[in-house]
Design a protein around this motif. Sequence first.
Motif, mmCIF file in Angstrom:
data_model
loop_
_atom_site.group_PDB
_atom_site.id
_atom_site.type_symbol
_atom_site.label_atom_id
_atom_site.label_comp_id
_atom_site.label_asym_id
_atom_site.label_seq_id
_atom_site.Cartn_x
_atom_site.Cartn_y
_atom_site.Cartn_z
ATOM 1 N N ARG A 107 0.822 -1.204 0.000
ATOM 2 C CA ARG A 107 0.000 0.000 0.000
ATOM 3 C C ARG A 107 0.860 1.259 0.000
ATOM 4 N NH1 ARG A 107 -4.679 -0.224 4.250
ATOM 5 N NH2 ARG A 107 -5.353 1.532 2.947
ATOM 6 N N LYS A 108 0.465 2.229 -0.814
ATOM 7 C CA LYS A 108 1.211 3.481 -0.963
ATOM 8 C C LYS A 108 0.530 4.564 -0.126
ATOM 9 C CE LYS A 108 3.370 1.244 -4.277
ATOM 10 N NZ LYS A 108 4.704 0.635 -4.065
ATOM 11 N N GLY A 128 0.424 13.499 -3.118
ATOM 12 C CA GLY A 128 -0.721 12.779 -3.668
ATOM 13 C C GLY A 128 -0.312 11.407 -4.158
ATOM 14 N N ASN A 129 -1.304 10.596 -4.461
ATOM 15 C CA ASN A 129 -1.070 9.250 -4.975
ATOM 16 C C ASN A 129 -0.421 9.325 -6.355
ATOM 17 O OD1 ASN A 129 -1.754 6.653 -6.433
ATOM 18 N ND2 ASN A 129 -2.625 6.184 -4.434
ATOM 19 N N THR A 165 -3.854 11.904 -11.437
ATOM 20 C CA THR A 165 -3.399 13.026 -12.263
ATOM 21 C C THR A 165 -3.176 14.294 -11.449
ATOM 22 O OG1 THR A 165 -4.478 12.136 -14.233
ATOM 23 C CG2 THR A 165 -4.030 14.499 -14.221
ATOM 24 N N ARG A 166 -4.022 14.525 -10.457
ATOM 25 C CA ARG A 166 -3.906 15.768 -9.682
ATOM 26 C C ARG A 166 -2.558 15.875 -8.973
ATOM 27 N NH1 ARG A 166 -4.715 15.043 -4.271
ATOM 28 N NH2 ARG A 166 -5.604 13.040 -3.592
ATOM 29 N N SER A 167 -1.928 14.740 -8.675
ATOM 30 C CA SER A 167 -0.614 14.765 -8.022
ATOM 31 C C SER A 167 0.417 15.432 -8.924
ATOM 32 C CB SER A 167 -0.164 13.343 -7.687
ATOM 33 O OG SER A 167 -1.110 12.690 -6.865
ATOM 34 N N GLU A 197 1.105 5.141 -13.539
ATOM 35 C CA GLU A 197 1.718 6.432 -13.232
ATOM 36 C C GLU A 197 1.988 7.209 -14.515
ATOM 37 O OE1 GLU A 197 4.093 4.673 -9.311
ATOM 38 O OE2 GLU A 197 5.208 5.635 -10.926
ATOM 39 N N ALA A 198 2.410 6.496 -15.544
ATOM 40 C CA ALA A 198 2.669 7.139 -16.835
ATOM 41 C C ALA A 198 1.398 7.785 -17.378
ATOM 42 C CB ALA A 198 3.215 6.113 -17.827
ATOM 43 N N VAL A 199 0.286 7.081 -17.273
ATOM 44 C CA VAL A 199 -0.996 7.606 -17.756
ATOM 45 C C VAL A 199 -1.386 8.858 -16.976
ATOM 46 C CG1 VAL A 199 -3.465 7.137 -17.943
ATOM 47 C CG2 VAL A 199 -1.807 5.369 -18.582
#
Length: 222
Positions: free
Chosen positions: A73-74, A153-154, A158-160, A185-187
């Motif tokens: 978990r992150k 952020g996670n 995208t908001r991160s 993450e790339a997306v």
Amino acid sequence: MFPYARDNVRKHLTSTFDSEETKEDIKLLRNQIEDDLRNGIVGAAPVPPDEAGKEAVIKSLVTNVESMIKADRKITSLKQLQGHIWRTGFEKKELQGVVFKDVPEALKNWHASGIKVYIYSSGSREAQRLLFGNTTYGDLRKFLCGYFDTTTGNKRETRSYFEISQSLGVDNPSQILFITDVFQEAVAAKNAGFEVIISIRPGNAPLPENHGFRTIKSFSEI
């Protein structure tokens, strides 16, 4: 590093239980576990109140932390605790940061060219500094300009990446090149307007067909 954190959770909590730092770690863990219980997260177990005694609290926390680690978990509460455990490991010379052999030379060359390099990791900023400061190639922190972690952020949201672009003060997110080995993450970074490259490394999850991203196998290809 992750096995080290897992194997030393109980020892760390026991030896530092009354420190202000660990009290804050436990507070974050309690909040996360309460949230997990409300959301029915598998592996979450109630943590008794402090009145139940140190051993009872630690036993429950260890159970929860081991479950979090197993699920990879992150979450900030876990990453902060892991960072503090790793710090002890580095101080005792029981840990050393491992990076791929092409990384030090690439960081050195980018730094010499005036390219600013930042790290965005699910590991805490403290853990990142420890890792890059104690690698098998020496201290690489002199080539880095800063660190981002899950407090931003996670990494799959995208908001991160919008937050990172705002923090870096670029005129356009496309001025940032994001290198990752995780497709999701790339997306997320691409959706925020970043340029993106996927780094193919041993142990990577397979990429979807026709994913549309440039891939590399070494930083020397950039």
